[in-house]
Design a protein around this motif. Structure first.
Motif, short mmCIF file in Angstrom:
data_model
loop_
_atom_site.label_atom_id
_atom_site.label_comp_id
_atom_site.label_asym_id
_atom_site.label_seq_id
_atom_site.Cartn_x
_atom_site.Cartn_y
_atom_site.Cartn_z
N UNK A 67 0.84 -1.20 0.00
CA UNK A 67 0.00 0.00 0.00
C UNK A 67 0.87 1.25 0.00
N UNK A 68 1.95 1.22 0.76
CA UNK A 68 2.89 2.35 0.79
C UNK A 68 3.56 2.54 -0.57
N UNK A 69 3.99 1.44 -1.20
CA UNK A 69 4.61 1.54 -2.52
C UNK A 69 3.63 2.11 -3.55
N UNK A 70 2.38 1.68 -3.49
CA UNK A 70 1.37 2.19 -4.42
C UNK A 70 1.18 3.69 -4.21
N UNK A 71 1.10 4.11 -2.95
CA UNK A 71 0.94 5.53 -2.66
C UNK A 71 2.09 6.36 -3.18
N UNK A 72 3.32 5.87 -3.02
CA UNK A 72 4.48 6.60 -3.51
C UNK A 72 4.50 6.65 -5.04
N UNK A 73 4.04 5.57 -5.69
CA UNK A 73 3.98 5.56 -7.15
C UNK A 73 2.98 6.60 -7.65
N UNK A 74 1.86 6.71 -6.97
CA UNK A 74 0.85 7.71 -7.35
C UNK A 74 1.40 9.12 -7.12
N UNK A 75 2.06 9.33 -6.01
CA UNK A 75 2.65 10.65 -5.73
C UNK A 75 3.67 11.04 -6.79
N UNK A 76 4.31 10.04 -7.40
CA UNK A 76 5.32 10.31 -8.42
C UNK A 76 4.72 10.48 -9.82
N UNK A 77 3.40 10.39 -9.92
CA UNK A 77 2.75 10.59 -11.22
C UNK A 77 2.02 9.39 -11.76
N UNK A 78 2.08 8.26 -11.08
CA UNK A 78 1.37 7.07 -11.53
C UNK A 78 -0.13 7.17 -11.31
N UNK A 79 -0.85 6.30 -11.97
CA UNK A 79 -2.31 6.30 -11.86
C UNK A 79 -2.80 4.91 -11.54
N UNK A 80 -3.69 4.80 -10.54
CA UNK A 80 -4.29 3.52 -10.21
C UNK A 80 -5.44 3.26 -11.17
N UNK A 81 -5.37 2.15 -11.90
CA UNK A 81 -6.43 1.78 -12.84
C UNK A 81 -7.54 1.00 -12.16
N UNK A 82 -7.19 0.21 -11.18
CA UNK A 82 -8.17 -0.53 -10.40
C UNK A 82 -7.51 -1.05 -9.14
N UNK A 83 -8.32 -1.35 -8.13
CA UNK A 83 -7.80 -1.90 -6.89
C UNK A 83 -7.17 -0.84 -6.01
N UNK A 84 -6.21 -1.28 -5.21
CA UNK A 84 -5.50 -0.39 -4.31
C UNK A 84 -6.01 -0.40 -2.89
#
Length: 419
Positions: free
Chosen positions: A279-296
């Motif tokens: 969950x922390x890695x996903x949050x950091x990826x989003x903060x860096x410009x990534x986009x969650x397509x589903x889930x999370x």
């Protein structure tokens, strides 16, 4: 063990096949409860346990040598040679939590086939399957001291690595631990099956529906807890949008929850801390410009099947081993450039390529820095008789019954001079 004739070793292995088949549902239920593995995956692993012992039984009577022509020059006239394989000696095995039956089997069964006594340390979180294997082995005519199954914490297992009586260490687990063990192993042979962040490439000519179905499986089966689980998905720009939409739709249909439910595809991770890490890695990826397509989303140790896109390649979710139900999509225009992206990793276990182009298939096989290239399927696919293992931080040596037997034996020459 060394003195047991091959047919006696085969008899032991065949006994295991019979008893594991009789206890299959018991083994599956224990695995489901102990590891939180969905019951369908648990039954599948029991099937592979049985297959691995069956293959070892077949190979136990095929450990052969060869006659060599030594008369390659005048100085060796009258010399004849041959060699055979002999057991290396006592072996040390350390197996992981994610496939506690079959990955233990990939060490234990070849050792019996080769004639090597062994000590096995199962993962401290999932020891029950290994103890059942020990129960079944105790029913056989193996000599006293042929095997020991010793559940213990990692800090209590130092002798598995340092004891000089042990001639081979085979470890499956995390890279940090594996390389540290190798540094302490002394003169013994070491086989390491470590981590990965496996990539799959979908070319413009791929069957999109087929690729979607296989990649959903490869990314999320076993709740993503596989060293060859799909983590990086590279898709040709011409089909990216179509592929992404279909993959998101298919992922959204997966059922998460109780691993004992026959319909559950994604169960809990081995510990809530692992879900928190992801969950922390996903949050950091989003903060860096990534986009969650589903889930999370996360509920305790259960992390929803998650897809991301537009994640910078320096993020942990791209560079490290996720070991959970998360995968990252990116697009490419140039096939050769995409192979460079796959190689831009500290790991090198397996890669999957969906293409119908023969020349691109061969280019991938030539250039990818991995232990195995799978064409038309995900890198998560493995047959238990094939040579399996990685390069770079993913380890050294190969498993697969026949190849493990080669590691557990040594070549002994015989040279005869005829005066």
């Amino acid at each position: 063990m060394r003195a047991m004739p091959p047919y006696e070793r085969q008899k032991v292995l065949n006994h295991c096949v019979t008893r594991f088949t009789e206890r299959a549902e018991e083994l599956a239920q224990a695995l489901c409860i102990e590891a939180g593995k969905p019951i369908k995956d648990s039954r599948g692993e029991v099937t592979r346990l049985i297959d691995t012992f069956r293959m070892a039984a077949e190979e136990s009577v095929r450990i052969e040598g060869t006659v060599m022509n030594l008369e390659t020059g005048a100085r060796s006239k009258g010399y004849r040679g041959q060699y055979r394989r002999v057991p290396i000696g006592a072996c040390s095995f350390i197996s992981p939590f994610n496939f506690p039956l079959n990955l233990a089997a990939h060490k234990v069964a070849p050792a019996i086939a080769a004639g090597c006594p062994f000590v096995l340390k199962p993962a401290s979180l999932t020891p029950i399957g290994a103890l059942v294997i020990g129960e079944v082995l105790a029913e056989t005519d193996l000599p006293a001291g042929a095997f020991s199954i010793l559940p213990c914490k990692r800090d209590g297992a130092d002798l598995f690595t340092t004891d000089e009586r042990l001639k081979l260490l085979s470890f499956t687990g995390s890279p940090d631990v594996g390389w540290a063990l190798k540094a302490k192993a002394g003169k013994k042979k070491v086989v390491l099956e470590l981590g990965g962040n496996a990539a799959v490439l979908v070319d413009s000519d791929a069957d999109i529906d087929d690729a979607v179905a296989r990649i959903v499986f490869g990314a999320f089966y076993q709740s993503g807890q596989s060293c060859i689980g799909v983590q990086r998905i590279l898709v040709h720009a011409d089909v990216y949008d179509t592929f992404r939409d279909k993959l998101v739709a298919a992922t959204g249909k997966l059922i998460s929850g109780d691993p004992a439910d026959e319909n559950t595809f994604v169960g809990p991770l081995i510990a809530e801390s692992e879900a928190e890490r992801l969950t922390d890695w996903i949050g950091k990826a989003v903060d860096a410009g990534g986009r969650v397509l589903c889930g999370g989303g996360r509920d305790g140790a259960i992390l929803e099947p998650t897809l991301l896109e537009n994640v910078p390649r320096d993020q942990a979710i791209c560079t490290e081993e996720a070991f959970g139900p998360v995968a990252v999509l990116s697009r490419f225009d140039d096939f050769s450039g995409a192979l460079d992206v796959i190689n831009d990793s500290a790991f090198g276990l397996q890669a999957g390529i969906f293409t119908r182009d023969l020349y691109r298939m061969l280019e991938a096989w030539d250039r990818l820095e991995v232990g195995g290239v799978v064409i038309g399927d995900v890198p998560s696919w493995r047959a238990d008789n094939m040579p399996y293992g990685g390069v770079k931080d993913s380890g050294l040596g190969r498993e697969g019954v026949r190849f493990a037997i080669e590691d557990m034996t040594e070549i002994r020459n015989l040279v005869i001079r005829v005066p």
